[in-house]
Design a protein around this motif. Structure first.
Motif, PDB file in Angstrom:
ATOM      1  N   VAL A   1       0.844  -1.197   0.000  1.00  0.00           N
ATOM      2  CA  VAL A   1       0.000   0.000   0.000  1.00  0.00           C
ATOM      3  C   VAL A   1       0.877   1.243   0.000  1.00  0.00           C
ATOM      4  O   VAL A   1       2.031   1.220   0.433  1.00  0.00           O
ATOM      5  N   ILE A   2       0.299   2.333  -0.486  1.00  0.00           N
ATOM      6  CA  ILE A   2       1.014   3.602  -0.569  1.00  0.00           C
ATOM      7  C   ILE A   2       1.378   4.077   0.845  1.00  0.00           C
ATOM      8  O   ILE A   2       0.568   4.023   1.761  1.00  0.00           O
ATOM      9  N   ILE A   3       2.631   4.535   1.031  1.00  0.00           N
ATOM     10  CA  ILE A   3       3.091   4.924   2.364  1.00  0.00           C
ATOM     11  C   ILE A   3       2.672   6.358   2.690  1.00  0.00           C
ATOM     12  O   ILE A   3       2.303   7.134   1.808  1.00  0.00           O
ATOM     13  N   PRO A   4       2.733   6.735   3.971  1.00  0.00           N
ATOM     14  CA  PRO A   4       2.338   8.086   4.373  1.00  0.00           C
ATOM     15  C   PRO A   4       3.096   9.164   3.609  1.00  0.00           C
ATOM     16  O   PRO A   4       4.303   9.045   3.350  1.00  0.00           O
ATOM     17  N   GLY A   5       2.389  10.204   3.226  1.00  0.00           N
ATOM     18  CA  GLY A   5       3.002  11.330   2.541  1.00  0.00           C
ATOM     19  C   GLY A   5       2.992  11.242   1.038  1.00  0.00           C
ATOM     20  O   GLY A   5       3.226  12.237   0.353  1.00  0.00           O
TER      21      GLY A   5
END
Length: 589
Positions: free
Chosen positions: A387-391
Motif C-alpha cells: 500500500v502507498i506509504i504516508p506522505g
C-alpha cells in the motif's frame, strides 16, 4: 478514481535544514524507535567484526577532515560542483565515505561496481568527477576510466590497500581510506560544517544516483538531502503504525538484516543503508552476492530480515542447497526493485512456511520507497506490492490522462516529499518524467478496492499482440511455476501480421538439464511442453508464438532487473538469421 493518499496517519515533521549525515549521526528524530548507539550498526560478513555508532561517527568525521585538508574540497570551492564518485561493492566503510563527503558539503555520485570502463566514463563525464573512491576489486577499471576523463592518479582513493600483486610502484600514488582516517583523527579540524538555512535541504543535492537506463544511456537522478530524509521518515512512520505484538511486528529494532543488495543502487542506498540503520537494525554487510555464501551468512549471523530482489527468491525456491542450511532465524523476506509474481510468492511460502513474505515498490526518482507491504498480512496478497506509504499521493492514469477507477490498469503517477529534483543536466528527460511535482513512473499498475498496488508491467515493455496487451512479467511468473524452469525472461520478435510474437528465454532447472545431457532430444520435448503449458493456461494472444530459447543465465543488472532489452535485441537478430530454435508461428487469434 480519486487520488489515493498514503496510509498510516499524518507524517511527523521532516527537517529541511539538515544534511543526510547530520540527520543520521547528529539528530534524534521522534520517529526513530531507539536512541543512537544502543546497538551494533554493522557486521563485516567476512570477519564478523562489529561496528557501532560511535566508531562510524568518528571514522566519518576523521575521513571528512582528511579529504577536506588534502584535496581542498568543500562547499565553497569550485570543486564542489565536481562530484566525488564512490566506485565500490558493499563495504562497512561505504556509509562512512558517503557521510564524510556530505560533512564537507559536497554531492556524491555512486557507481555500479560491475561497470566497464566505458560505462564508468559516461558517469564520470556526466558528473564532472575529479575524485574517485575505489575498492581494489574495481581498481583496473577505475584507472582506465580516470585516464580517459583526465583524472590524475593522485585523485584516486583506495578503500583498502591494493594486494601485493597489483600496481607495483603505482600503489604509492594512492591514499587509502584507513590511512586518511588515521591521519584525519590526529589532525586539527580543516573544514567548517555548515548548518543549512530553513528549506535549503529541499534543493541542495546530496546524491546523483544513476537510473538503470532501460532507454538510452543511464541518467543521473538528482536527490536532495531533504528527499532521502523524508523517505526514511515516511517508512518509519508506516512501520510505527504497526500495532501488532512485538513478536509479530513487521519491523523491529534490534533485528539483524541482510545487506547484500548493492549500496550504490537506490534500494540498497536509501532503504537498507539508511532506513534499516535509522530504525535500529544491524546490517550484515556482504560485498558480493553468491547465493550459497549468502545462506551461510544467514545461518552464521542468525539474520532475521532479508531484503531481496525476485531472482534471489527464484533461488530460494529452486536451489538444492536451501535445505542444507538452518534458516530458522529468518522471519521476514521482502522483495523489491522488480515485480514479484504471484506464483513465486506462493512457491516461497511453501519452501519457508514460517516466514513473512511480501514486496514493496519504489524507484530512484522517488528516493526511493512509494509502497510498503501491508502490516496485517504475514503472506502478502500474491502479486501485491503493498500500500502507498504516508506522505505519498498516487494517481492511476489512462492513456488519455483521465483517472482510472480502482481495478482498472493505468500508469502510476505519484508525488510526495521524497520526489527527486529531476535528471541532472538532462532537461528533456526531466520534462518527460517530472511533471509539475509529479513523477510519471512508466509502470502500468492496478490499485484495487483495498488500496493494494499491483504492478502489471513497464509500459514500454508491454507487448502488443494483434492489438492485445501482453505483460511479459505475467508470462514469466506463470512459467516459473513449471518444474523444468529455473529462470525466465519473455521478450518478443516483430511480425507484420501479429505485431509482437512472445518468445521465452528459459534457464532449464537442474533436473531438466540432466535429462537434456542424457538425451539431447529431450531439449525439443521440453520446449514443446512449455509452449503447450502456456497455451493450456493462457488465452490465445498470450501464447509463446515465437517459441522457447534455452540460455545458461538470464542477464540482469545488480539490482535484479532483467536486461530485457539485451535479450530482445539478441532474439530479433537471431530471427533475422533464422537461428531461433523454433520458427515463429502465426498466432491463431
Amino acid at each position: 478514481m480519486a487520488e489515493i493518499h498514503g496510509a498510516g496517519g499524518p507524517l511527523p515533521h521532516i527537517p529541511d535544514d539538515l544534511t543526510i549525515v547530520q540527520f543520521m549521526l547528529d539528530h534524534q528524530h521522534p520517529s526513530q524507535p531507539v536512541a543512537k548507539g544502543t546497538n551494533t550498526w554493522l557486521i563485516e560478513d567476512a570477519t564478523g567484526r562489529k561496528i557501532g555508532f560511535e566508531e562510524i561517527r568518528s571514522r566519518t568525521n576523521a575521513l571528512a577532515n582528511a579529504i577536506a585538508a588534502r584535496w581542498k574540497i568543500g562547499e565553497s570551492t569550485v570543486s564542489a560542483t565536481q562530484y566525488p564518485c564512490v566506485f565500490s561493492p558493499n563495504h562497512v566503510d561505504y556509509p562512512v565515505m558517503l557521510w564524510a563527503l556530505h560533512r564537507i558539503g559536497v554531492t556524491v555520485t555512486t557507481a555500479n561496481p560491475a561497470y566497464t570502463a566505458g560505462e564508468l566514463v559516461h558517469q564520470l563525464k556526466t558528473t564532472a568527477t575529479k575524485l574517485i573512491l575505489v575498492h581494489p576489486w574495481n581498481y583496473a577499471t577505475a584507472v582506465t576510466a580516470a585516464k580517459t576523463v583526465g583524472i590524475p592518479s593522485s585523485n584516486i582513493i583506495l578503500l583498502e590497500p591494493l594486494p601485493n600483486t597489483t600496481g607495483g610502484a603505482q600503489k604509492q600514488q594512492h591514499a587509502t581510506v584507513p590511512e586518511l582516517i588515521a591521519g584525519g583523527a590526529r589532525a586539527p579540524k580543516s573544514y567548517t560544517e555548515r548548518k543549512l538555512a530553513p528549506g535549503e535541504a529541499r534543493t541542495k543535492i546530496a546524491l546523483l544516483c544513476f537510473s538503470s537506463g532501460t532507454t538510452g544511456l543511464p541518467k543521473a537522478v538528482a536527490i536532495p538531502h531533504y528527499a532521502l530524509i523524508a523517505n526514511v521518515i515516511q517508512i518509519a512512520a508506516y512501520a510505527n503504525s504497526d500495532k501488532k505484538p512485538w513478536e509479530t511486528k513487521s519491523y523491529r529494532p534490534g533485528d539483524v538484516a541482510l545487506a547484500v543488495l548493492p549500496f550504490y543502487h537506490g534500494y540498497g542506498l536509501a532503504y537498507i543503508m539508511h532506513f534499516v540503520l535509522f530504525y535500529g537494525m544491524t546490517l550484515v554487510v556482504i560485498p558480493k552476492f553468491d547465493f550459497v555464501n549468502m545462506l551461510k551468512s544467514i545461518q552464521q549471523y542468525r539474520i532475521n530480515y532479508v531484503p531481496v530482489v525476485p531472482p534471489m527468491i527464484v533461488l530460494f525456491c529452486k536451489h538444492p542447497d536451501v535445505k542444507k542450511f538452518d534458516l530458522s532465524s529468518v522471519r521476514a523476506i521482502v522483495s523489491g526493485a522488480a515485480p514479484l509474481s504471484a506464483e513465486m510468492t506462493q512457491q516461497l511460502a511453501a519452501v519457508l512456511p514460517d516466514v513473512s513474505i511480501s514486496q514493496g515498490y519504489g524507484m530512484t526518482e522517488t528516493s526511493v520507497i512509494v509502497a510498503m507491504p501491508r502490516l496485517d498480512k504475514k503472506i502478502a496478497t500474491p502479486g501485491s506490492s503493498g500500500v502507498i506509504i504516508p506522505g505519498v499521493t498516487a494517481r492511476v492514469e489512462r492513456s488519455d490522462g483521465s483517472l482510472a477507477p480502482r481495478g482498472e490498469p493505468g500508469e502510476l503517477v505519484v508525488t510526495g516529499p521524497a520526489v527527486a529534483l529531476g535528471y541532472y543536466k538532462n532537461e528533456g528527460a526531466t520534462k518527460e518524467t517530472f511533471v509539475n511535482g509529479w513523477v510519471r513512473t512508466g509502470d502500468e499498475v492496478i490499485i484495487d478496492e483495498n488500496g493494494e498496488l499491483f504492478i502489471v508491467d513497464r509500459i514500454k515493455e508491454l507487448l502488443k499482440v494483434k492489438g492485445f496487451q501482453v505483460a511479459p512479467a505475467e508470462l514469466e511468473g506463470f512459467l516459473l511455476d513449471h518444474p523444468d524452469v529455473s529462470d525466465v525472461c519473455v521478450v518478443s520478435i516483430l511480425d507484420d501480421f501479429s505485431g509482437d510474437l512472445p518468445l521465452a528465454y528459459v534457464v532449464p532447472s537442474a533436473a531438466a538439464q540432466q535429462r537434456i545431457k542424457a538425451n539431447p532430444a529431450e531439449a525439443d520435448r521440453i520446449r514443446r511442453a512449455l509452449i503447450k503449458y502456456v497455451a493450456d493456461g493462457k488465452v490465445a494472444y498470450k501464447q509463446l508464438t515465437a517459441g522457447v530459447e534455452f540460455i545458461d543465465a538470464i542477464p540482469k543488472n545488480p539490482s535484479g532487473k532483467l536486461l530485457r532489452r539485451f535479450l530482445r535485441e539478441q532474439a530479433r537478430e537471431k530471427w533475422k538469421k533464422g537461428q531461433l530454435a523454433a520458427a515463429p508461428l502465426k498466432a491463431k487469434l
